[in-house]
Design a protein around this motif. Structure first.
Motif, PDB file in Angstrom:
ATOM      1  N   GLY A  41       0.833  -1.204   0.000  1.00  0.00           N
ATOM      2  CA  GLY A  41       0.000   0.000   0.000  1.00  0.00           C
ATOM      3  C   GLY A  41       0.863   1.247   0.000  1.00  0.00           C
ATOM      4  O   GLY A  41       1.957   1.273   0.577  1.00  0.00           O
ATOM      5  N   ILE A  42       0.361   2.302  -0.641  1.00  0.00           N
ATOM      6  CA  ILE A  42       1.185   3.510  -0.792  1.00  0.00           C
ATOM      7  C   ILE A  42       1.373   4.256   0.520  1.00  0.00           C
ATOM      8  O   ILE A  42       2.279   5.083   0.635  1.00  0.00           O
ATOM      9  CB  ILE A  42       0.572   4.450  -1.858  1.00  0.00           C
ATOM     10  N   LEU A  43       0.555   3.970   1.545  1.00  0.00           N
ATOM     11  CA  LEU A  43       0.736   4.625   2.847  1.00  0.00           C
ATOM     12  C   LEU A  43       1.794   3.921   3.696  1.00  0.00           C
ATOM     13  O   LEU A  43       2.291   4.504   4.669  1.00  0.00           O
ATOM     14  CB  LEU A  43      -0.596   4.662   3.618  1.00  0.00           C
ATOM     15  N   GLY A  44       2.118   2.675   3.347  1.00  0.00           N
ATOM     16  CA  GLY A  44       3.131   1.949   4.107  1.00  0.00           C
ATOM     17  C   GLY A  44       2.726   1.596   5.528  1.00  0.00           C
ATOM     18  O   GLY A  44       3.573   1.330   6.385  1.00  0.00           O
ATOM     19  N   TRP A  45       1.439   1.566   5.811  1.00  0.00           N
ATOM     20  CA  TRP A  45       0.954   1.266   7.176  1.00  0.00           C
ATOM     21  C   TRP A  45       1.079  -0.224   7.489  1.00  0.00           C
ATOM     22  O   TRP A  45       0.927  -1.071   6.595  1.00  0.00           O
ATOM     23  CB  TRP A  45      -0.505   1.698   7.297  1.00  0.00           C
ATOM     24  N   SER A  46       1.356  -0.550   8.756  1.00  0.00           N
ATOM     25  CA  SER A  46       1.481  -1.945   9.163  1.00  0.00           C
ATOM     26  C   SER A  46       0.912  -2.122  10.567  1.00  0.00           C
ATOM     27  O   SER A  46       1.344  -1.447  11.507  1.00  0.00           O
ATOM     28  CB  SER A  46       2.951  -2.379   9.146  1.00  0.00           C
ATOM     29  N   SER A  47      -0.046  -3.016  10.718  1.00  0.00           N
ATOM     30  CA  SER A  47      -0.608  -3.293  12.038  1.00  0.00           C
ATOM     31  C   SER A  47       0.439  -3.944  12.936  1.00  0.00           C
ATOM     32  O   SER A  47       0.437  -3.756  14.157  1.00  0.00           O
ATOM     33  CB  SER A  47      -1.831  -4.209  11.914  1.00  0.00           C
ATOM     34  N   ARG A  48       1.355  -4.714  12.356  1.00  0.00           N
ATOM     35  CA  ARG A  48       2.412  -5.331  13.135  1.00  0.00           C
ATOM     36  C   ARG A  48       3.347  -4.284  13.715  1.00  0.00           C
ATOM     37  O   ARG A  48       3.808  -4.401  14.857  1.00  0.00           O
ATOM     38  CB  ARG A  48       3.200  -6.323  12.274  1.00  0.00           C
TER      39      ARG A  48
END
Length: 290
Positions: A64-71
């Protein structure tokens, strides 16, 4: 088959041209609001797959372009929680038990950590509710062999009971009055009846009267003249209804003949100072702490 533009006489709505066993399907369009909501969900779903991790691949997934990660978020939260726990633990490590028990904040931290430690290290003997079992003390009552204040519980946890290799372990060795020939069988039976009398249970009066003399000469030094117990020596109280190995006459006789000597590990070296204090706070708060 019905005609495509056939109109249903009752509802006035065109049919789809299909018929099953004489039942015709009305051509009723979906409400506009439902269609718009459906289209919005499609657009939102496509946008989500662009901005957030979504599509699985052979060894990884789209980022994803936001680079978000729940981990990454979870790791950051765990790091913060670990730092908070470490800070709280350091406070407990440098405080004595009276100070910890007098502070609501430190007591709360201690109870939380002690509850988890108890489930791992103590339930095997004392039970999940700390109610004990035959041979293992109930930690919910107010009957303590070596004392139930914070410091006494801390000492017992740290150095254990009859734990080999620990010079400060709790020790109280009861003689084997029968096996070692210290008392005769009749004397042991009489003492057992007297102990039942001390604890308010049914007993043989004449035998208990004889047993009192034997008790004073052989047992009072550790258990007290009235069976109230002597904590400095680890002599259990005999004048209540709380028994580790049973309070029946036969069970008391068995203990006098060849006493069972329970052993508790010295947890200090294995768990460390902070964990011992957390456990002490938790056990103290179970209801029987003094």
């Amino acid at each position: 088959m019905a005609h495509e533009n056939e109109v249903d006489e009752i509802s006035g709505t065109e049919t789809t041209g299909h018929s099953w066993d004489g039942i015709k399907e009305l051509n009723t369009p979906l409400p506009r609001w439902w269609l718009y909501t459906f289209y919005i969900c499609i657009v939102w779903g496509l946008a989500y797959t662009v901005f957030y991790p979504a599509w699985p691949m052979l060894t990884t997934n789209t980022k994803g372009i936001l680079g978000w990660s729940s981990r990454a978020d979870a790791a950051a939260e765990m790091k913060t929680a670990d730092a908070t726990r470490a800070q709280a633990a350091s406070v407990l490590e440098n405080a004595d038990m009276p100070t910890i028990l007098a502070s609501e904040e430190m007591r709360t931290v201690g109870e939380a950590g002690g509850r988890s430690l108890f489930k791992v290290y103590c339930v095997q003997c004392h039970g999940s509710g700390a109610a004990g079992a035959p041979g293992y003390p109930n930690l919910n009552d107010d009957d303590w062999i070596w004392g139930g204040d914070g410091e006494a519980i801390y000492q017992t946890l740290k150095h254990g009971i009859r734990h080999p290799g620990d010079d400060d372990t709790r020790l109280s060795e009861m003689p084997a009055f029968g096996r070692d020939g210290i008392l005769e069988a009749a004397q042991i039976s009489d003492v057992a009846w007297f102990v039942r009398k001390l604890s308010g249970q049914e007993h043989e009066a004449e035998a208990a009267a004889r047993g009192q003399t034997v008790f004073v000469e052989n047992c009072a030094a550790c258990h007290g003249e009235n069976g109230e117990g002597v904590r400095e020596l680890g002599g259990p109280r005999l004048s209540d209804a709380i028994w580790i190995y049973g309070g029946e006459h036969s069970q008391i006789v068995s203990q006098l003949n060849a006493p069972k000597q329970g052993v508790m590990p010295a947890w200090g070296v294995r768990l460390g100072e902070t964990a011992i204090k957390q456990l002490a706070v938790y056990v103290h708060g179970l209801g029987g702490g003094e």
